[in-house]
Motif scaffolding. Structure first.
Motif, short mmCIF file in Angstrom:
data_model
loop_
_atom_site.label_atom_id
_atom_site.label_comp_id
_atom_site.label_asym_id
_atom_site.label_seq_id
_atom_site.Cartn_x
_atom_site.Cartn_y
_atom_site.Cartn_z
N ILE A 273 0.88 -1.18 0.00
CA ILE A 273 0.00 0.00 0.00
C ILE A 273 0.91 1.22 0.00
O ILE A 273 1.69 1.40 0.94
CB ILE A 273 -0.87 0.03 1.28
CG1 ILE A 273 -1.63 -1.28 1.46
CG2 ILE A 273 -1.75 1.26 1.33
CD1 ILE A 273 -2.98 -1.37 0.84
N ASP A 274 0.85 2.03 -1.01
CA ASP A 274 1.69 3.24 -1.08
C ASP A 274 0.95 4.43 -0.49
O ASP A 274 -0.27 4.55 -0.66
CB ASP A 274 2.05 3.56 -2.54
CG ASP A 274 3.03 2.55 -3.13
OD1 ASP A 274 3.79 1.92 -2.37
OD2 ASP A 274 3.04 2.41 -4.37
N LYS A 275 1.71 5.29 0.16
CA LYS A 275 1.10 6.53 0.68
C LYS A 275 1.70 7.71 -0.04
O LYS A 275 2.92 7.78 -0.21
CB LYS A 275 1.38 6.65 2.18
CG LYS A 275 0.59 5.63 2.95
CD LYS A 275 0.33 6.04 4.39
CE LYS A 275 -0.51 4.99 5.07
NZ LYS A 275 0.14 3.63 5.05
N GLN B 51 -7.33 -5.97 -6.47
CA GLN B 51 -7.15 -4.64 -5.88
C GLN B 51 -6.34 -3.73 -6.79
O GLN B 51 -5.50 -4.19 -7.56
CB GLN B 51 -6.36 -4.77 -4.56
CG GLN B 51 -7.12 -5.41 -3.42
CD GLN B 51 -6.18 -5.63 -2.25
OE1 GLN B 51 -5.37 -6.56 -2.25
NE2 GLN B 51 -6.29 -4.79 -1.24
N MET B 52 -6.55 -2.43 -6.67
CA MET B 52 -5.65 -1.44 -7.27
C MET B 52 -4.61 -1.04 -6.24
O MET B 52 -3.49 -0.67 -6.56
CB MET B 52 -6.43 -0.17 -7.64
CG MET B 52 -6.76 0.07 -9.09
SD MET B 52 -5.51 -0.28 -10.34
CE MET B 52 -4.24 0.94 -10.01
N ASP B 53 -5.00 -1.12 -4.95
CA ASP B 53 -4.13 -0.61 -3.90
C ASP B 53 -3.03 -1.59 -3.47
O ASP B 53 -2.21 -1.26 -2.63
CB ASP B 53 -4.95 -0.15 -2.69
CG ASP B 53 -5.63 1.19 -2.98
OD1 ASP B 53 -5.05 1.98 -3.76
OD2 ASP B 53 -6.73 1.45 -2.46
N LYS B 54 -3.02 -2.78 -4.05
CA LYS B 54 -1.83 -3.63 -3.90
C LYS B 54 -0.93 -3.25 -5.07
O LYS B 54 -1.09 -3.73 -6.19
CB LYS B 54 -2.21 -5.12 -3.97
CG LYS B 54 -1.02 -6.04 -3.71
CD LYS B 54 -1.37 -7.52 -3.85
CE LYS B 54 -0.19 -8.40 -3.42
NZ LYS B 54 -0.39 -9.83 -3.70
N ARG B 55 0.01 -2.35 -4.80
CA ARG B 55 0.77 -1.74 -5.89
C ARG B 55 2.19 -2.27 -5.97
O ARG B 55 2.82 -2.53 -4.96
CB ARG B 55 0.83 -0.22 -5.68
CG ARG B 55 -0.52 0.45 -5.74
CD ARG B 55 -0.42 1.92 -5.36
NE ARG B 55 -1.77 2.47 -5.21
CZ ARG B 55 -2.49 2.96 -6.21
NH1 ARG B 55 -1.98 3.02 -7.43
NH2 ARG B 55 -3.70 3.41 -6.00
N TYR B 56 2.67 -2.39 -7.20
CA TYR B 56 4.04 -2.83 -7.45
C TYR B 56 4.85 -1.76 -8.18
O TYR B 56 6.02 -1.93 -8.44
CB TYR B 56 4.02 -4.07 -8.35
CG TYR B 56 3.52 -5.34 -7.69
CD1 TYR B 56 4.42 -6.25 -7.15
CD2 TYR B 56 2.17 -5.63 -7.62
CE1 TYR B 56 3.97 -7.43 -6.55
CE2 TYR B 56 1.71 -6.80 -7.02
CZ TYR B 56 2.62 -7.70 -6.49
OH TYR B 56 2.18 -8.86 -5.91
#
Ligand code: P53
Length: 477
Positions: free
Chosen positions: A381-383, A435-440
């Motif tokens: 999860i990126d902030k 999910q979109m919020d599991k980001r790579y």
């Protein structure tokens, strides 16, 4: 001491269904990815009976690469990519899968995309089937349970091999063909093979049949491709998740060995051209009447892959049950235990950089073929910080440690490695959870799990880091 190749293919990897969107544009048909809803961390995606109005299907729009590819490819060029791994959505070319004539609009889309990449000197690396087979083949034919699907797939392969023979040199047949070895989780058989197991059916038997048709189709595609262009490099694509014994107890060692055999026989067949003896015996002992003909076995022998493409994210450990005697028996989802020596991501994926080197040695000892790491990366999860940027040092740490091990495998173990394409280097829809919020990504895409966002692209810290890694051919990590 060995060195990374001078022309080492530093790149990035994605798959059509996870970024393109445009699910019903340009004549595209419905794929298996289009009937999977969004899940969440720990909540599986639902496979629905066709597209049901009102449900959230994250792949339908994804990050709309279909509409943004020109600007995106320009960003990829800024990053310095030497290659770009994506897939051709089968349903853009054959919307139902069983047509004779391809859809010209779909073919043109990939012509335009490949031209755009080549304009910047970025080499396309193409997967033929990445979790996105035509849904029509599922409803009408039962997916890869059906031998007819071999013909549909090889026809698709032949059409795109011919069309792009001067634009694409690097190919792979089936993405992570071995995920379906885990028959306990419906997601894997569905995404790999378009197979839904009905109550009372033996999932394992069905998997071995479907996978057999796939390895035959893969071997045929290798032969067809080499005829069309002898310079084609056509690889397998295996999910390498090493399974270690949990202890030196021979019961654990035996189990781990059978676990590795169960997950990696696909590579024995695709790279070695034949079934391993244990598996033929196992299938016979089960009394299954599998449709595996002598002619098929000749096809397998004649259609060996040119290289081993593989993904690497994590390792696992296996342990014998309390009173279980030493035996070559493995049940995925029952025998896997936590490895106390490793940390894990938020999704429970155990971080093990050395496992990458282990997997490379394992492949190398068996197949003596060039390798291509076509996926590796850290889902998080990126902030967005107060300064408007994502400072993803955790992602850089993960990648640095894995590239270090990759270099040791080349420099110290002498393994011939073609390239490295980190997964989802532009944020996209997660395959496992939707999910979109599991980001790579190294490139942030403004869209969240609810589907809200401007789709604006921006560079994370990892972007600048990877740009420099490429520039120095991996010397400066
Ligand atoms: P997500 C399971 C185990 C290892 C790799 O996965 C896997 C999976 C399936 O979830 O998939 C590969 O998006 C796959 C990609 C996928 C990527 O790993 O679940 O080839 O399509 O997106 C990462 O976090």
């Amino acid at each position: 001491m060995g060195h990374l190749r001078k022309d080492f293919l530093w790149g990035g990897a994605v798959a059509a269904h996870q970024l393109e969107g445009g699910w019903n544009k340009g004549g595209k048909g419905v794929s298996v990815a289009d009937v999977m809803t969004a899940g969440a961390n720990g909540v599986p995606r639902q496979i629905t009976d066709g597209v049901i109005p009102g449900k959230n299907y994250p792949n339908h729009d994804a990050i709309d690469f279909y509409g943004h590819y020109k600007d995106d490819v320009k960003l990829f060029a800024d990053l310095g990519l030497k290659c770009f791994r994506t897939s051709i959505a089968w349903t853009r070319i054959f919307p139902n899968g069983d047509e004779e004539e391809p859809n010209e609009e779909g073919l043109q889309f990939y012509d335009d995309l490949f031209d755009e990449l080549l304009k910047y000197g970025i080499e396309p690396v193409i997967t033929l089937s990445h979790f996105e087979m035509p849904y029509h083949l599922v409803t009408e034919y039962g997916g890869w349970r059906n031998r007819k699907v071999i013909d549909f797939f090889t026809h698709f392969a032949e059409v795109v091999f011919k069309r792009y023979k001067n634009k694409v040199k690097y190919w792979m047949t089936f993405n992570e063909i071995n995920n379906q070895a885990n028959t306990a989780v419906p997601f894997f058989l569905f995404t790999n093979s378009g197979v839904e197991v009905k109550p009372g059916e033996d999932a394992e038997k069905i998997m071995y049949q479907a996978a057999h048709y796939e390895v035959v189709a893969s071997a045929l595609a290798v032969q067809i491709g080499h005829k069309i262009n002898p310079d084609f490099q056509i690889g397998a694509m295996i999910a390498m998740v090493p399974l270690y014994p949990a202890s030196p107890d021979p019961r654990d060692i035996f189990k781990a060995e059978r676990a590795m055999q169960t997950r990696y026989w696909f590579a024995d067949v695709q790279a070695g051209g034949a079934y391993p003896t244990w598996l033929t015996q196992y299938q016979q002992d089960k009394g299954w009447d599998l449709d595996i003909t002598l002619a098929d076995l000749d096809v397998l022998k004649a259609g060996k892959v040119d290289y081993i493409g593989f993904s690497y994210y994590m390792s696992n450990a296996v342990k014998a049950k309390d009173n279980e005697p030493a035996s070559y028996k493995y049940e995925e989802n029952v025998d896997i235990v936590k490895n106390p020596t490793l940390q894990a991501s938020e999704w429970g994926w155990q971080i093990d950089p050395q496992g990458l080197r282990y997997g490379m040695n394992w492949f190398n000892d068996r197949f003596h073929l060039p390798q291509f790491i076509v996926e590796n990366g850290f889902g998080a999860i990126d902030k967005i910080d107060a300064d408007g940027h994502v400072h993803d040092d955790y992602r850089v740490d993960y990648l640095r440690q894995h590239i270090e091990q990759m270099k040791l495998a080349v420099e110290v173990d002498g393994i011939d490695l073609m390239g490295y394409t980190p997964w989802g280097f532009i944020d996209l829809v997660s395959a496992g959870t939707g999910q979109m919020d599991k980001r790579y990504g190294f490139i942030y895409v403004d869209k969240n799990d609810k589907g809200e966002g401007t789709l604006k692209r921006s560079k994370k810290d990892s972007f600048y880091w990877y740009e420099n890694v490429i520039k120095t051919n991996g010397a400066d990590l």
